[in-house]
Scaffold this motif. Structure first.
Motif, PDB file in Angstrom:
ATOM      1  N   MET A 167     -38.842 -14.272   1.734  1.00 31.80           N
ATOM      2  CA  MET A 167     -38.468 -13.068   2.491  1.00 31.80           C
ATOM      3  C   MET A 167     -36.976 -13.005   2.780  1.00 31.80           C
ATOM      4  O   MET A 167     -36.331 -11.975   2.581  1.00 31.80           O
ATOM      5  N   VAL A 168     -36.413 -14.117   3.238  1.00 30.20           N
ATOM      6  CA  VAL A 168     -35.000 -14.083   3.652  1.00 30.20           C
ATOM      7  C   VAL A 168     -34.055 -14.092   2.458  1.00 30.20           C
ATOM      8  O   VAL A 168     -32.867 -13.800   2.605  1.00 30.20           O
ATOM      9  N   HIS A 174     -34.807  -7.561  -3.715  1.00 27.73           N
ATOM     10  CA  HIS A 174     -35.592  -6.599  -4.484  1.00 27.73           C
ATOM     11  C   HIS A 174     -36.827  -6.282  -3.649  1.00 27.73           C
ATOM     12  O   HIS A 174     -37.387  -7.169  -2.998  1.00 27.73           O
ATOM     13  N   LEU A 175     -37.255  -5.041  -3.662  1.00 25.52           N
ATOM     14  CA  LEU A 175     -38.383  -4.648  -2.813  1.00 25.52           C
ATOM     15  C   LEU A 175     -39.661  -5.398  -3.170  1.00 25.52           C
ATOM     16  O   LEU A 175     -40.468  -5.724  -2.297  1.00 25.52           O
ATOM     17  N   MET A 231     -32.887  -7.366   8.182  1.00 24.27           N
ATOM     18  CA  MET A 231     -31.513  -7.335   7.670  1.00 24.27           C
ATOM     19  C   MET A 231     -31.478  -6.878   6.211  1.00 24.27           C
ATOM     20  O   MET A 231     -30.663  -6.035   5.833  1.00 24.27           O
ATOM     21  N   ARG A 232     -32.377  -7.419   5.401  1.00 23.68           N
ATOM     22  CA  ARG A 232     -32.393  -7.057   3.973  1.00 23.68           C
ATOM     23  C   ARG A 232     -32.754  -5.590   3.780  1.00 23.68           C
ATOM     24  O   ARG A 232     -32.102  -4.871   3.017  1.00 23.68           O
ATOM     25  N   GLY A 256     -30.264  -2.506   2.539  1.00 22.97           N
ATOM     26  CA  GLY A 256     -30.831  -1.486   1.669  1.00 22.97           C
ATOM     27  C   GLY A 256     -30.666  -0.067   2.170  1.00 22.97           C
ATOM     28  O   GLY A 256     -30.431   0.857   1.387  1.00 22.97           O
ATOM     29  N   LEU A 257     -30.801   0.123   3.488  1.00 26.70           N
ATOM     30  CA  LEU A 257     -30.782   1.477   4.053  1.00 26.70           C
ATOM     31  C   LEU A 257     -29.649   1.662   5.054  1.00 26.70           C
ATOM     32  O   LEU A 257     -29.752   2.456   5.992  1.00 26.70           O
ATOM     33  N   GLY A 258     -28.569   0.910   4.841  1.00 25.92           N
ATOM     34  CA  GLY A 258     -27.429   0.991   5.761  1.00 25.92           C
ATOM     35  C   GLY A 258     -26.796   2.369   5.817  1.00 25.92           C
ATOM     36  O   GLY A 258     -26.244   2.776   6.841  1.00 25.92           O
ATOM     37  N   GLU A 259     -26.871   3.113   4.705  1.00 27.71           N
ATOM     38  CA  GLU A 259     -26.310   4.463   4.672  1.00 27.71           C
ATOM     39  C   GLU A 259     -27.072   5.422   5.585  1.00 27.71           C
ATOM     40  O   GLU A 259     -26.563   6.472   5.956  1.00 27.71           O
TER      41      GLU A 259
END
Length: 481
Positions: free
Chosen positions: A122-123, A127-128, A258-259, A264-267
């Protein structure tokens, strides 16, 4: 077409752990009932080996392998180096408790190690699919661990609830991930950001996917209103399993968030920030108020967990290195406190008796002053009393949220933290000011005495000198972003 072997170096800890799980299973098969402790010692040896391997491959560089599906960076390596001693502490605390209940079997240790492998994946997921694979490996191991006590109807019921609600959460998460894939055409976490930045992704589909992803994450984090499984599982599962569920997986959950959300969705940070505000306030409110009414200490600590998750989410709401590192510091503090709290509960339990009622702590100072003092440190830390680590953890997330301009949120969080202090201090009152219902002294082995002492000392010293852990958290975040 030539086939190039991937670089296995970043995944050496996972490969070593998988190999050792096979060794533990074979050793347990051949040892049988003759040597019940063989699996225990082999599991501790495995975790020590994992720590050595992880330390040897530790790097501040970001290294991708397996076609970009797996990443090794400062955050993943740091979290792994925290997961190993946490799992080891759970095993040491649990040994006598499991032995008295006939649960000290190879199955427990193999499941614990498989769950650890899931946390590690996980950490390190970039990739999804890898992210989901690690999550399910962890979840399936936990479902089986809760159901290990087959003759207990309460444990079986808890396992069924855990499985059904966990499957529901996985469904939410998978649906959200499929929406993200539909909007961007990629499952690579780093490429999700690039699609948003280049305007390739359909923003509306992306937002819908985000809502389902946050809902799935909230289930796994036990944030309100997706918290309904936590009290029943904490109460129904054997205390050793409850300790495992409440400790190391929280470190992996931090890496998961965090991942997925930050990398991934920081935008879309402004979109998920608003959702996290609602989840945080609801978790702190429900967790603290409902915990006051509990008489079962495991249920009380379950609602306490819900409230602590609310405080952890404050760090993510702050958005930025300071906020994320504060959240990481808080989750480490929470794991330390949980280890100590459930460790004391197991030490008070004996064959045929579960010390799961708050009244079982009456007069603990008369029965074992040192154990009562350790529990006092833990409860003070959970309540946020200085100079314990819990105080600094709350202070760190409050400062991060203040810098982000959420003054009202800090005020609400401080008020709810003060309300929450009541049920922690009630335990202290029972230990020191009430007469013991059972005057029998509490005795335990020297290795557990050393561990509970080190646990309490860490809570105290890291509160007085938090700079090292805070610096480690900050550098882990900085080198990974």
């Amino acid at each position: 077409m030539d086939f190039l072997l991937p670089d296995f170096t970043p995944a050496y800890p996972e490969i070593f752990l998988l190999f050792m799980i096979c060794v533990v299973m074979l050793a347990d098969l051949f040892a049988g009932e003759k040597n019940k402790l063989l699996s225990f010692y082999l599991s501790l040896l495995t975790l020590a080996g994992c720590m050595a391997v992880s330390y040897s491959v530790y790097s501040t560089e970001i290294r991708y392998t397996f076609s970009g599906m797996f990443v090794s960076d400062a955050m993943s390596d740091t979290l792994k180096l925290m997961i190993y001693p946490t799992v080891a502490a759970v095993l040491i605390y649990s040994r006598s408790y499991l032995s008295l209940r006939g649960l000290l079997k190879g199955e427990f240790f193999c499941l614990a190690l498989f769950a650890t492998l899931g946390m590690m994946v996980m950490v390190s997921a970039s990739h999804l699919i890898t992210l989901y694979l690690g999550l399910e490996l962890l979840s399936l191991s936990l479902y089986a661990m809760v159901a290990l006590q087959r003759e207990s109807s309460i444990a079986t019921e808890a396992a069924i609830k855990f499985f059904v609600l966990g499957a529901l959460a996985s469904g939410f998460l998978l649906y959200g991930m499929s929406m993200l894939y539909g909007a961007t055409g990629t499952l690579h976490i780093t490429e999700l950001v690039q699609s948003m930045q280049q305007g390739i992704a359909d923003r509306n589909i992306f937002i819908v996917g985000l809502v389902f992803v946050v809902a799935g994450i909230s289930f796994k984090l036990s944030a309100v209103p997706f918290h309904m499984w936590v009290p029943d599982i904490y109460e129904g599962a054997p205390t050793a399993i409850t300790l495992f569920i409440g400790s190391a997986p929280k470190l992996a959950a931090f890496g998961f968030v965090m991942r997925l959300l930050v990398e991934g969705l920081g935008e879309l940070a402004t979109d998920w920030q608003g959702m996290l505000v609602l989840l945080s306030v609801a978790s702190m409110t429900v967790g603290n108020f409902v915990a006051i009414a509990q008489q079962n200490i495991k249920r009380m600590l379950a609602y306490s967990t819900i409230s602590h998750i609310g405080f952890v989410l404050l760090g993510f709401i702050a958005i930025g290195e300071n906020g994320y590192s504060s959240a990481m510091f808080y989750i480490v503090a929470y794991v330390l406190m949980t280890l100590g709290a459930f460790g004391v509960i197991m030490l008070l339990s004996r064959e045929g008796f579960e010390a799961d009622q708050i009244t079982d702590f009456k007069g603990l100072n008369q029965r074992n002053p040192w154990l009562a003092f350790m529990m006092l440190i833990i409860m003070f830390s959970m309540a946020g009393v200085p100079p314990m680590i819990g105080f600094y953890a709350k202070l760190a997330v409050f400062q991060a949220v203040l810098e982000a301009g959420y003054v009202w949120l800090v005020v609400v969080a401080v008020v709810l933290a003060l309300i929450g202090a009541f049920y922690y201090l009630r335990i202290v009152k029972f230990m020191y000011f009430d007469i013991a219902e059972d005057p029998q002294p509490v005795l335990f082995k020297s290795d557990v005495r050393i561990l509970i002492s080190a646990n309490g000392l860490a809570i105290l010293l890291l509160g007085i000198f938090p700079q090292a852990l805070m610096g480690l958290s900050l550098s882990a975040i900085q080198y990974s972003m």
